[in-house]
Write a protein that holds these residues in place. Structure first.
Motif, PDB file in Angstrom:
ATOM      1  N   GLY A 117       0.786  -1.221   0.000  1.00 50.49           N
ATOM      2  CA  GLY A 117       0.000   0.000   0.000  1.00 50.49           C
ATOM      3  C   GLY A 117       0.819   1.273   0.000  1.00 50.49           C
ATOM      4  N   HIS A 118       0.150   2.366  -0.368  1.00 49.22           N
ATOM      5  CA  HIS A 118       0.749   3.688  -0.239  1.00 49.22           C
ATOM      6  C   HIS A 118       0.824   4.044   1.242  1.00 49.22           C
ATOM      7  N   GLN A 119       1.865   4.742   1.620  1.00 49.61           N
ATOM      8  CA  GLN A 119       2.021   5.149   3.016  1.00 49.61           C
ATOM      9  C   GLN A 119       2.357   6.629   3.094  1.00 49.61           C
ATOM     10  N   LYS A 120       1.544   7.374   3.835  1.00 53.31           N
ATOM     11  CA  LYS A 120       1.792   8.792   4.079  1.00 53.31           C
ATOM     12  C   LYS A 120       2.462   8.972   5.430  1.00 53.31           C
ATOM     13  N   GLY A 121       2.805  10.222   5.763  1.00 50.05           N
ATOM     14  CA  GLY A 121       3.448  10.514   7.037  1.00 50.05           C
ATOM     15  C   GLY A 121       2.553  11.346   7.933  1.00 50.05           C
ATOM     16  N   ARG A 122       2.765  11.251   9.249  1.00 47.60           N
ATOM     17  CA  ARG A 122       1.974  11.996  10.223  1.00 47.60           C
ATOM     18  C   ARG A 122       2.530  13.397  10.487  1.00 47.60           C
ATOM     19  N   ASN A 123       3.812  13.580  10.278  1.00 46.82           N
ATOM     20  CA  ASN A 123       4.419  14.888  10.521  1.00 46.82           C
ATOM     21  C   ASN A 123       5.334  15.233   9.351  1.00 46.82           C
ATOM     22  N   THR A 124       5.989  16.385   9.435  1.00 45.79           N
ATOM     23  CA  THR A 124       6.814  16.845   8.309  1.00 45.79           C
ATOM     24  C   THR A 124       7.941  15.871   7.994  1.00 45.79           C
ATOM     25  N   LYS A 125       8.610  15.367   9.029  1.00 44.18           N
ATOM     26  CA  LYS A 125       9.719  14.437   8.806  1.00 44.18           C
ATOM     27  C   LYS A 125       9.241  13.155   8.133  1.00 44.18           C
ATOM     28  N   GLU A 126       8.150  12.583   8.638  1.00 46.08           N
ATOM     29  CA  GLU A 126       7.606  11.358   8.040  1.00 46.08           C
ATOM     30  C   GLU A 126       7.090  11.610   6.633  1.00 46.08           C
ATOM     31  N   SER A 127       6.452  12.756   6.437  1.00 46.61           N
ATOM     32  CA  SER A 127       5.917  13.071   5.105  1.00 46.61           C
ATOM     33  C   SER A 127       7.022  13.193   4.074  1.00 46.61           C
ATOM     34  N   GLU A 129       9.940  11.658   4.286  1.00 49.67           N
ATOM     35  CA  GLU A 129      10.451  10.295   4.090  1.00 49.67           C
ATOM     36  C   GLU A 129       9.545   9.502   3.153  1.00 49.67           C
ATOM     37  N   ARG A 130       8.227   9.701   3.299  1.00 49.43           N
ATOM     38  CA  ARG A 130       7.248   8.965   2.486  1.00 49.43           C
ATOM     39  C   ARG A 130       6.879   9.711   1.209  1.00 49.43           C
ATOM     40  N   ASN A 131       7.532  10.848   0.958  1.00 42.83           N
ATOM     41  CA  ASN A 131       7.246  11.676  -0.223  1.00 42.83           C
ATOM     42  C   ASN A 131       5.756  11.990  -0.326  1.00 42.83           C
ATOM     43  N   PHE A 132       5.138  12.231   0.832  1.00 43.53           N
ATOM     44  CA  PHE A 132       3.718  12.593   0.911  1.00 43.53           C
ATOM     45  C   PHE A 132       2.804  11.548   0.252  1.00 43.53           C
ATOM     46  N   GLY A 133       3.275  10.295   0.259  1.00 45.61           N
ATOM     47  CA  GLY A 133       2.469   9.219  -0.307  1.00 45.61           C
ATOM     48  C   GLY A 133       2.421   9.200  -1.820  1.00 45.61           C
ATOM     49  N   MET A 134       3.364   9.901  -2.474  1.00 43.83           N
ATOM     50  CA  MET A 134       3.385   9.959  -3.944  1.00 43.83           C
ATOM     51  C   MET A 134       4.591   9.182  -4.468  1.00 43.83           C
TER      52      MET A 134
END
Length: 322
Positions: A117-127, A129-134
């Motif tokens: 699955g696609h995975q988004k982040g909860r905060n700026t650092k996670e986002s 890392e996950r490229n905002f789910g893109m």
């Protein structure tokens, strides 16, 4: 149950404020300092009525906002709730590991499956890392590698869609973004194992469809699935991204819309107010739906599974004589 992040959408603010008053009254009642049982019962009744009024008649734009709620459960949250023995597999064996797509083998009710699955982040650092789910091309090539591995071992594939769309950056285009998506569509169409795809948040364009070609396509009640974001559509058609609510109506992108168009096999219900208000209950409803459809597909031969998937997507659309 209110969401833990404190993020509140404008249209749900009256309910959240009322729930804060309820929480204060409950604390007062628990302390025994004041008798507030009658006021508590009245306020609870009012809150329940208000929740039905707000969430019982959402506009399409409000559904879009719910689908993007930062406290909404992400793919790995469902992995934690529904699966055991999850082992993540990384890399596309060509360029890199794309963290916006996560996949690996796990057990569902004791049965080995591939979850992806696609995975988004909860905060700026996670986002970041996950490229905002893109995902970039390497994300889709990783997905293809894992799906072909699942076919090799005869394991069902469960995909979870939650992306605004494939990453449109120059580096992604240089590495063959369109080709990576197109190959995934072709590969998924011929895999000889059951595939169930569930839209859990945003289902954006080819970035979503690249892991969405399933024998069964499900959507959570407050998720969306569209060829383009409402903002992108509004920018093109109306030359104004602020016209996104108008574009959302034109796109007919909600689970209710797509169910009426027979694009979906099932709309999975969410708790009143959205999945973020009770992730465990949402996961329970999703697990029940996955269980049902996996059981239905279990009796089909590999050839029948491919034919079933082909006929499903071949039937989409309405042709006019004009």
């Amino acid at each position: 149950m209110a969401n833990a992040s404190g993020y509140v959408l404008d249209f749900e603010r009256p309910l959240v404020e009322l729930e804060k008053k309820l929480a204060a009254l409950r604390a007062l009642s628990a302390s025994g300092a004041v008798e507030v049982s009658s006021e508590l019962a009245s306020l609870e009744k009012k809150a329940k009525k208000l929740a039905v009024e707000i969430f019982g008649s959402l506009t399409r734009w409000q559904v879009v906002q719910l689908s993007r709620h930062p406290s909404r459960p992400f793919f790995l949250d469902y992995v934690q709730h529904l699966f055991t023995d999850f082992v993540e597999l990384c890399g596309d064996r060509h360029f890199a590991d794309d963290r916006s797509i996560v996949g690996g083998f796990a057990r569902f009710d004791g049965r080995p499956v591939l979850v992806l699955g696609h995975q988004k982040g909860r905060n700026t650092k996670e986002s970041m890392e996950r490229n905002f789910g893109m995902p970039r091309p390497e994300g889709y090539r990783k997905a293809r590698r894992l799906m072909e591995l699942a076919e090799r071992f005869g394991k069902p594939i469960l995909t979870f869609v939650d992306t605004m769309g494939a990453y449109p950056g120059m580096d992604a285009e240089e590495r063959g973004q369109a080709e990576a998506i197109a190959v995934n569509l072709e590969v998924m169409s011929r895999l000889r194992v059951p595939i169930i795809s569930t839209v859990i948040g945003e289902g954006g364009s080819g970035g979503a469809l690249a892991i969405g070609v399933g024998n069964r396509v499900l959507m959570l009640e407050n998720s969306i699935y569209s060829v383009i974001t409402p903002e992108g559509c509004a920018s093109i058609l109306f030359r104004d991204a602020a016209q996104a609510p108008r574009a959302a109506d034109a796109l007919k992108l909600t689970a209710k819309d797509l169910s009426a168009l027979k694009v979906l096999d099932e709309v999975v219900p969410e708790p009143l107010g959205g999945a973020h208000r009770d992730p465990a209950k949402t996961a329970e409803a999703l697990g029940k739906a996955l269980r049902k459809h996996l059981t239905q597909l279990a009796d089909l031969s590999p050839e029948a599974l491919v034919k079933d998937r082909y006929e499903k997507f071949r039937a989409f659309g309405v042709f006019s004589g004009r």
